[in-house]
Design an enzyme around this catalytic site. Structure first.
Site, PDB file in Angstrom:
ATOM      1  N   LEU A   1       0.856  -1.195   0.000  1.00 34.20           N
ATOM      2  CA  LEU A   1       0.000   0.000   0.000  1.00 34.20           C
ATOM      3  C   LEU A   1       0.893   1.246   0.000  1.00 34.20           C
ATOM      4  O   LEU A   1       0.846   2.075   0.920  1.00 34.20           O
ATOM      5  CB  LEU A   1      -0.911   0.014   1.226  1.00 34.20           C
ATOM      6  CG  LEU A   1      -2.054  -0.993   1.271  1.00 34.20           C
ATOM      7  CD1 LEU A   1      -2.809  -0.878   2.592  1.00 34.20           C
ATOM      8  CD2 LEU A   1      -3.006  -0.801   0.101  1.00 34.20           C
ATOM      9  N   HIS A   2       1.702   1.379  -1.045  1.00 28.29           N
ATOM     10  CA  HIS A   2       2.744   2.410  -1.045  1.00 28.29           C
ATOM     11  C   HIS A   2       2.162   3.809  -0.835  1.00 28.29           C
ATOM     12  O   HIS A   2       2.440   4.476   0.161  1.00 28.29           O
ATOM     13  CB  HIS A   2       3.516   2.358  -2.369  1.00 28.29           C
ATOM     14  CG  HIS A   2       4.204   1.060  -2.628  1.00 28.29           C
ATOM     15  ND1 HIS A   2       5.247   0.598  -1.846  1.00 28.29           N
ATOM     16  CD2 HIS A   2       3.999   0.125  -3.580  1.00 28.29           C
ATOM     17  CE1 HIS A   2       5.656  -0.569  -2.304  1.00 28.29           C
ATOM     18  NE2 HIS A   2       4.917  -0.880  -3.360  1.00 28.29           N
TER      19      HIS A   2
END
Length: 303
Positions: free
Chosen positions: A237-238
């Protein structure tokens, strides 16, 4: 909290924008677009399409088309698909961009919302560096800059040394770190500990059939890349982790250090501790399950 996301949508960008729309503590007041996962004109179209799906009337200011010193950019179509949204290739071109270019828009918004505005940069740092060059007071006017980028204490993802956003414009990143606003860097040190798996997307789609279903559908391309190329079952979930860091810093282990970026040679894009540059806060660790739960809870509340 007033928030602008500087973005190159991008599948993980779409997730981050959806989270920002759903999080009650965030007031999304603009998107600025940049090259990276896509060409800049695609980034702008995708940003406007996302806002339309989310029912938000938010300005989209188009920004840099290529890195400092370069005339063009080759997008990450092998990661995000030819149009930025995986296998989806027919994306409606809805609305128009703001009349003001991104860097000028950022400067104006920082002046208007002095000390209150947070910019979350989830693409190359070209627009941020351009804004710093336009206005010597831009850094002090900002409340905070939160960057998704870098791999300070871990390996990179486009090379052994470099993370993609920094690698895409290392000269601009170096300029930002030489004269940073109050800055938090959320790099691969943290974001690879926030894996989101296909089962998470399915659960999200059940609770949020429209937006959650859309994110599930475009993520299939992204998840294939992670499984086949990275060897990981799930995607980081950058960009969403960086947006979450804007308001939930207690979830992160922060260390303070100056940073510099290697701008040429075989280590280009490497983000290194450098005591000669002003200190920023670097996320060295994160409560990954808490980030995943928070993301799911908020985005699941969308239609």
């Amino acid at each position: 909290m007033k928030l602008i996301i500087d973005t190159d949508p991008g599948i993980d960008d779409a997730m981050a924008i959806a989270y920002a729309a759903a999080a009650p503590e965030l007031e999304l007041v603009g998107l600025t677009t940049v090259f990276g996962n896509t060409h800049t004109h695609q980034s702008s179209r995708n940003a406007r399409y996302l806002l339309h799906r989310l029912g938000l009337s938010v300005p989209v200011a188009q920004g840099a088309r290529a890195a400092w010193g370069k005339a063009e950019h080759n997008p990450s179509s092998h990661v995000h698909g030819p149009e930025g949204f995986g296998d989806l290739v027919e994306i409606p071109d809805i609305g128009e961009n703001h009349a003001t270019p991104a860097a000028e828009f950022l400067v104006q918004m920082a002046q208007e919302h002095r000390d209150e505005l947070v910019i979350c940069a989830v693409g190359p740092l070209t627009n941020i560096a351009d804004a710093l060059g336009l206005d010597p007071e831009f850094a002090s006017n900002l409340g905070r800059l939160v960057i998704m980028g870098g791999a300070v204490f871990v390996p990179g993802n486009v090379s052994a040394h470099a993370e993609a956003n920094i690698h895409n414009d290392p000269r601009a990143a170096q300029a930002v770190f030489q004269n940073p606003p109050k800055t938090v860097l959320v790099g691969l040190d943290a974001t690879m500990k926030t894996l989101y798996q296909s089962s998470d997307f399915e659960a999200l789609a059940q609770h949020s059939p429209d937006m959650g279903g859309f994110l599930r559908d475009i993520s299939e391309f992204y998840l294939r890349f992670y499984k086949e190329v990275v060897g990981v079952d799930g995607c980081g979930l950058h960009d969403s982790t960086a947006v979450i860091a804007c308001s939930h810093t207690h979830m992160f282990d922060l260390v303070e250090t100056g940073l510099s970026v290697v701008t040429d040679g075989d280590r280009v894009g490497a983000t290194l501790p450098d005591a000669s540059n002003p200190p920023v806060q670097v996320c060295r660790d994160v409560d990954g399950p808490a980030v995943v739960e928070l993301f799911t809870r908020h985005v699941a509340s969308l239609p």
